[in-house]
Write a protein that holds these residues in place. Structure first.
Motif, mmCIF file in Angstrom:
data_model
loop_
_atom_site.group_PDB
_atom_site.id
_atom_site.type_symbol
_atom_site.label_atom_id
_atom_site.label_comp_id
_atom_site.label_asym_id
_atom_site.label_seq_id
_atom_site.Cartn_x
_atom_site.Cartn_y
_atom_site.Cartn_z
ATOM 1 N N MET A 1 7.266 -4.046 0.499
ATOM 2 C CA MET A 1 6.054 -4.758 0.863
ATOM 3 C C MET A 1 5.218 -3.886 1.799
ATOM 4 S SD MET A 1 5.617 -8.387 2.848
ATOM 5 C CE MET A 1 5.686 -7.775 4.501
ATOM 6 N N ALA A 2 3.926 -3.866 1.579
ATOM 7 C CA ALA A 2 3.022 -3.101 2.432
ATOM 8 C C ALA A 2 1.912 -4.018 2.931
ATOM 9 C CB ALA A 2 2.419 -1.933 1.654
ATOM 10 N N GLU A 3 1.704 -4.007 4.240
ATOM 11 C CA GLU A 3 0.584 -4.748 4.819
ATOM 12 C C GLU A 3 -0.567 -3.769 5.023
ATOM 13 O OE1 GLU A 3 1.879 -6.609 8.431
ATOM 14 O OE2 GLU A 3 2.739 -8.307 7.355
ATOM 15 N N VAL A 4 -1.745 -4.142 4.530
ATOM 16 C CA VAL A 4 -2.935 -3.316 4.705
ATOM 17 C C VAL A 4 -3.749 -3.953 5.827
ATOM 18 C CG1 VAL A 4 -4.987 -2.374 3.593
ATOM 19 C CG2 VAL A 4 -2.902 -2.739 2.247
ATOM 20 N N ARG A 5 -3.968 -3.190 6.893
ATOM 21 C CA ARG A 5 -4.666 -3.718 8.073
ATOM 22 C C ARG A 5 -5.938 -2.925 8.350
ATOM 23 N NH1 ARG A 5 -2.059 -7.582 10.856
ATOM 24 N NH2 ARG A 5 0.078 -7.972 10.214
ATOM 25 N N ALA A 6 -6.874 -3.577 9.030
ATOM 26 C CA ALA A 6 -8.140 -2.932 9.389
ATOM 27 C C ALA A 6 -7.897 -1.889 10.475
ATOM 28 C CB ALA A 6 -9.138 -3.978 9.871
ATOM 29 N N GLU A 7 -8.558 -0.755 10.352
ATOM 30 C CA GLU A 7 -8.428 0.300 11.343
ATOM 31 C C GLU A 7 -9.536 0.233 12.388
ATOM 32 O OE1 GLU A 7 -8.081 4.062 9.372
ATOM 33 O OE2 GLU A 7 -6.360 3.406 8.199
ATOM 34 N N MET A 8 -10.531 -0.655 12.166
ATOM 35 C CA MET A 8 -11.656 -0.745 13.097
ATOM 36 C C MET A 8 -12.351 -2.083 12.909
ATOM 37 S SD MET A 8 -14.276 1.679 10.984
ATOM 38 C CE MET A 8 -12.988 2.879 10.693
ATOM 39 N N VAL A 9 -13.244 -2.408 13.821
ATOM 40 C CA VAL A 9 -14.099 -3.576 13.662
ATOM 41 C C VAL A 9 -15.135 -3.230 12.595
ATOM 42 C CG1 VAL A 9 -15.771 -5.074 14.805
ATOM 43 C CG2 VAL A 9 -13.783 -4.244 16.062
ATOM 44 N N ALA A 10 -15.304 -4.100 11.600
ATOM 45 C CA ALA A 10 -16.230 -3.795 10.511
ATOM 46 C C ALA A 10 -16.594 -5.074 9.769
ATOM 47 C CB ALA A 10 -15.588 -2.798 9.535
ATOM 48 N N ASN A 11 -17.623 -4.971 8.946
ATOM 49 C CA ASN A 11 -17.990 -6.040 8.024
ATOM 50 C C ASN A 11 -17.342 -5.740 6.679
ATOM 51 O OD1 ASN A 11 -19.887 -7.358 9.791
ATOM 52 N ND2 ASN A 11 -21.265 -5.647 9.410
ATOM 53 N N VAL A 12 -16.870 -6.785 6.000
ATOM 54 C CA VAL A 12 -16.344 -6.614 4.645
ATOM 55 C C VAL A 12 -17.550 -6.606 3.709
ATOM 56 C CG1 VAL A 12 -14.856 -7.554 2.855
ATOM 57 C CG2 VAL A 12 -14.199 -7.782 5.266
ATOM 58 N N TRP A 13 -17.824 -5.437 3.129
ATOM 59 C CA TRP A 13 -19.004 -5.272 2.288
ATOM 60 C C TRP A 13 -18.704 -5.664 0.839
ATOM 61 C CZ3 TRP A 13 -20.622 -1.077 -1.168
ATOM 62 C CH2 TRP A 13 -21.963 -1.183 -1.552
ATOM 63 N N LYS A 14 -17.569 -5.174 0.304
ATOM 64 C CA LYS A 14 -17.198 -5.483 -1.078
ATOM 65 C C LYS A 14 -15.691 -5.663 -1.168
ATOM 66 C CE LYS A 14 -19.894 -3.831 -4.988
ATOM 67 N NZ LYS A 14 -21.255 -3.976 -4.744
ATOM 68 N N VAL A 15 -15.273 -6.659 -1.940
ATOM 69 C CA VAL A 15 -13.854 -6.866 -2.239
ATOM 70 C C VAL A 15 -13.663 -6.514 -3.709
ATOM 71 C CG1 VAL A 15 -11.975 -8.535 -2.358
ATOM 72 C CG2 VAL A 15 -13.646 -8.682 -0.490
ATOM 73 N N LEU A 16 -12.803 -5.545 -3.983
ATOM 74 C CA LEU A 16 -12.654 -5.011 -5.339
ATOM 75 C C LEU A 16 -11.401 -5.514 -6.056
ATOM 76 C CD1 LEU A 16 -13.683 -1.340 -4.520
ATOM 77 C CD2 LEU A 16 -15.131 -3.162 -5.385
ATOM 78 N N VAL A 17 -10.561 -6.267 -5.360
ATOM 79 C CA VAL A 17 -9.319 -6.767 -5.966
ATOM 80 C C VAL A 17 -9.194 -8.267 -5.720
ATOM 81 C CG1 VAL A 17 -8.083 -4.567 -5.769
ATOM 82 C CG2 VAL A 17 -7.956 -6.232 -3.894
ATOM 83 N N SER A 18 -8.303 -8.893 -6.474
ATOM 84 C CA SER A 18 -7.992 -10.311 -6.312
ATOM 85 C C SER A 18 -6.484 -10.462 -6.184
ATOM 86 C CB SER A 18 -8.454 -11.104 -7.536
ATOM 87 O OG SER A 18 -9.829 -10.946 -7.750
ATOM 88 N N GLU A 19 -6.048 -11.606 -5.650
ATOM 89 C CA GLU A 19 -4.606 -11.869 -5.614
ATOM 90 C C GLU A 19 -4.077 -11.845 -7.043
ATOM 91 O OE1 GLU A 19 -3.629 -15.375 -3.366
ATOM 92 O OE2 GLU A 19 -4.454 -14.540 -1.523
ATOM 93 N N GLY A 20 -2.926 -11.211 -7.225
ATOM 94 C CA GLY A 20 -2.326 -11.095 -8.554
ATOM 95 C C GLY A 20 -2.641 -9.780 -9.247
ATOM 96 N N ASP A 21 -3.627 -9.030 -8.736
ATOM 97 C CA ASP A 21 -3.982 -7.741 -9.352
ATOM 98 C C ASP A 21 -2.883 -6.713 -9.106
ATOM 99 O OD1 ASP A 21 -6.392 -8.844 -10.081
ATOM 100 O OD2 ASP A 21 -7.640 -7.522 -8.851
ATOM 101 N N GLN A 22 -2.659 -5.858 -10.097
ATOM 102 C CA GLN A 22 -1.779 -4.707 -9.950
ATOM 103 C C GLN A 22 -2.608 -3.554 -9.379
ATOM 104 O OE1 GLN A 22 1.579 -4.271 -10.812
ATOM 105 N NE2 GLN A 22 1.684 -6.464 -11.147
ATOM 106 N N VAL A 23 -2.080 -2.873 -8.367
ATOM 107 C CA VAL A 23 -2.770 -1.724 -7.799
ATOM 108 C C VAL A 23 -1.825 -0.540 -7.726
ATOM 109 C CG1 VAL A 23 -4.424 -3.085 -6.470
ATOM 110 C CG2 VAL A 23 -2.262 -2.438 -5.421
ATOM 111 N N GLU A 24 -2.410 0.642 -7.716
ATOM 112 C CA GLU A 24 -1.654 1.884 -7.570
ATOM 113 C C GLU A 24 -1.929 2.469 -6.193
ATOM 114 O OE1 GLU A 24 0.449 3.169 -9.926
ATOM 115 O OE2 GLU A 24 0.042 1.338 -11.059
ATOM 116 N N ASP A 25 -1.012 3.254 -5.692
ATOM 117 C CA ASP A 25 -1.196 3.963 -4.431
ATOM 118 C C ASP A 25 -2.511 4.738 -4.495
ATOM 119 O OD1 ASP A 25 -0.844 5.221 -2.021
ATOM 120 O OD2 ASP A 25 0.741 6.561 -2.702
#
Length: 70
Positions: A1-25
């Motif tokens: 399991m990998a948690e992806v966390r924000a590295e800085m304060v920012a606005n979310v401009w675009k979300v390119l994935v959805s729950e259930g999507d397969q992703v590659e490194d």
């Protein structure tokens, strides 16, 4: 399991994935915007997006959970 966390304060401009999507490194999950710069957030592991905690327009803080990949 990998948690992806924000590295800085920012606005979310675009979300390119959805729950259930397969992703590659190295795949781009979301694009953040901070000080007129676009910052891609990349998957650090291959797997399935099991949790997606952000939506376009959200303001996130450093350390906030963006997604979980299992």
């Amino acid at each position: 399991m990998a948690e992806v966390r924000a590295e800085m304060v920012a606005n979310v401009w675009k979300v390119l994935v959805s729950e259930g999507d397969q992703v590659e490194d190295g795949d781009t999950l979301v694009i953040l915007e901070s000080m007129k710069m676009e910052i891609p957030v990349l998957a650090e592991d291959s797997g399935t997006i099991t949790t997606l905690k952000v939506a376009e327009g959200d303001v996130i803080q450093e350390g906030d959970l963006i997604a979980v990949i299992e």
